[in-house]
Design an enzyme around this catalytic site. Structure first.
Site: not given
Ligand code: 13P
Length: 251
Positions: A9, A11, A95, A97, A167, A173, A213
């Site tokens: 992803n 983002k 997701h 976010e 997740e 992150g 992560s």
């Molecule tokens: P990170 O791997 O940067 O923690 O993000 C995970 C994520 O949100 C994947 O959709």
């Protein structure tokens, strides 16, 4: 044995040049006989160029979001058929976010999941608890609500098109990964819940990815867990070498 599913992803990262460079590096670095399904989720505006760059490779392309209406006056939104037309096979739905930054509700996410399946896109339904919810021992409760509401109205037959991604929000992150045991515990809970909501066969066949992560150094341990069927990678998917190492560690 389910094929591992490894997804990147991206983002809101990359630009018109670096998105294609990254796709090129992945296409040339991937070994086609890896027994894994690999997909990348670039920003909307680079989907077409990334799709073109990956042409001839086994890497699929997905969108980070989708809208549930087929067309019309929905300024700023992108439909399932638009994504299908440019060669997307997958889309993320819900997701964290989008839930916690943009404010998407389970009801809206459910409409997206249903529209995606109806139009032939495979939805990756993301679920996961906030740190305060984990600390209050509410993980199972939160995940149950997100799954029951996110999958509302879906038959077992339609469920077969869905991929689930667990997740934990506190691990996204932050560099703070769930331990393989923590991931396994929730994946096991999700599978048992799906068995109750549907049946044993549907629950055992559905792919449940872990995200939060994920790095080359922890991918194999996470993938070694019985109920972890794949990985949804954020930051580390922006570096071709890291993402390729994660794919290698997953097969
Ligand atoms: P990170 O791997 O940067 O923690 O993000 C995970 C994520 O949100 C994947 O959709």
């Amino acid at each position: 044995m389910k094929k591992p599913f490894v997804a990147g992803n991206w983002k809101m990262n990359t630009d018109s040049r670096t998105s294609v460079d990254l796709a090129d590096s992945l296409a040339s670095g991937i070994v086609e006989n890896y027994n894994a399904t690999v997909a990348v989720f670039p920003p909307f505006v680079y989907l077409q160029a990334v799709r073109d760059a990956l042409d001839g490779s086994s890497i699929a392309v997905g969108a980070q979001d989708v809208y549930f209406e087929p067309d019309g006056a929905f300024t700023g939104e992108i439909s399932v058929s638009m994504l299908k037309e440019i060669g997307c096979n997958y889309c993320l739905c819900g997701h964290s976010e989008r839930r916690h930054v943009i404010g998407e509700t389970d009801k809206l996410i459910n409409k997206k999941v249903i529209a995606a399946i109806g139009g032939g896109l495979l939805p990756v339904l993301c679920v996961g608890e906030l740190l305060k919810e984990r600390e209050a021992s509410q993980t199972n409760e939160v995940v149950t609500r997100q799954l029951k509401e996110g999958l509302a109205g879906l038959s077992a037959e339609k469920l077969a098109a869905v991929i689930i991604a667990y997740e934990p929000v506190w691990a996204i992150g932050t560099g703070l990964t769930a331990t393989p045991q923590q991931a396994q515990e929730v994946h096991d809970f999700i599978r048992k819940l799906l068995a109750q909501m549907y049946d044993d066969e549907s629950a055992s066949e559905i792919r449940i990815l872990y995200g939060g992560s994920v790095k080359p150094s922890n991918a194999a341990d996470l993938m070694g867990q019985k109920d972890v069927d794949g990985l949804l990678v954020g930051g580390a998917s922006l570096k071709a070498d890291d993402f390729l190492s994660i794919i290698r560690a997953s097969v």
